[in-house]
Write a protein that holds these residues in place. Sequence first.
Motif, mmCIF file in Angstrom:
data_model
loop_
_atom_site.group_PDB
_atom_site.id
_atom_site.type_symbol
_atom_site.label_atom_id
_atom_site.label_comp_id
_atom_site.label_asym_id
_atom_site.label_seq_id
_atom_site.Cartn_x
_atom_site.Cartn_y
_atom_site.Cartn_z
ATOM 1 N N ALA A 154 1.002 -1.216 -0.077
ATOM 2 C CA ALA A 154 0.035 0.009 0.034
ATOM 3 C C ALA A 154 1.089 1.085 0.076
ATOM 4 N N VAL A 155 0.861 1.861 -1.156
ATOM 5 C CA VAL A 155 1.743 3.071 -1.358
ATOM 6 C C VAL A 155 1.100 4.374 -0.905
ATOM 7 N N ILE A 156 1.789 5.207 0.078
ATOM 8 C CA ILE A 156 1.498 6.389 0.813
ATOM 9 C C ILE A 156 2.395 7.459 0.228
ATOM 10 N N GLU A 157 1.983 8.568 -0.352
ATOM 11 C CA GLU A 157 2.778 9.613 -0.714
ATOM 12 C C GLU A 157 2.639 10.663 0.261
ATOM 13 N N GLY A 158 3.835 11.092 0.848
ATOM 14 C CA GLY A 158 3.986 12.092 1.856
ATOM 15 C C GLY A 158 3.374 13.527 1.676
ATOM 16 N N ASP A 159 3.406 13.837 0.156
ATOM 17 C CA ASP A 159 2.534 15.094 -0.288
ATOM 18 C C ASP A 159 0.951 14.961 0.099
ATOM 19 N N SER A 160 0.313 13.843 0.210
ATOM 20 C CA SER A 160 -0.910 13.744 0.538
ATOM 21 C C SER A 160 -1.437 14.136 1.617
#
Length: 291
Positions: A37-43
């Motif tokens: 599950a990929v999480i982008e910090g910018d989100s």
Amino acid sequence: MSVRHPIIAITGSSGAGTTSVTRTFENIFRREKVKAAVIEGDSFHRHDRKAMKLKAAEAEAAGNKNFSHFGPENNMLGDLEALFRNYSETGTGKRRKYLHDAEEAAPYKQDPGTFTPWEDVPTGTDLLYYEGLHGAVVTDEVNVAQYPDLLVGVVPVINLEWIQKLYRDKKQRGYSTEAVTDTILRRMPDYVNYICPQFMHTHVNFQRVPMVDTSNPFIARDIPSADESMVVIRFSNPKGIDFQYLMNMIHDSYMSRANTIVVPGGKMELAMQLIFTPFVWRMMERQKKAS
């Protein structure tokens, strides 16, 4: 930390080179058939692009010249901590995407610089993978660093980090040197107070050091190449790390301290593959036994 629902977090500032580390992990996940599950910090920024510009203008008008994306007031660090906690306990949580450009925004029929709606992290993932600014942040209010099973810091020497940011923002985003320099200066207090302290919590740090003159990064015409660099890799706990094997596999590498190996810049991805593949193996093996 969690055996059933492990978390890998890559942390580094804008322009540090975290994206190249993500490419290496993507290759590992694909080869080892790991569903992440990929999480982008910018989100987890608090404001979209338009709102951030307005907030920055208001802050400057009020005399605050250090308003930046690096600080806690402009990020939902409590929500990030909640995601890490929930995922480590249940394998679930909430995520969204930040749409950086028109290409990313087109499938969602939204403007660039906006967020997609919040959604549940897909069920049945093997691990959570985060890349962003605050994967190891600790403040008086939150402790994100306590949850990842593997924390990786990406920390080029500061002049190289600035060169990389200048090159990216000028070439890819059309900013002027003056605009990028202003951003660097505005972010500096938050960089010192909230980015740098994270690297004492990371398990492994990768620091690229140029072997060419970068004394004035603001006039550099290009980024020093991998072959013009060395990479310093520091382990917070070297127990279990087979340094002799790494030095045998990576030509011209050497140990500079008991917990540190230095490798040629062109061998950085190979070093990551050799170091992180066994980490992922162990995570998946522990998970399998626990299930």
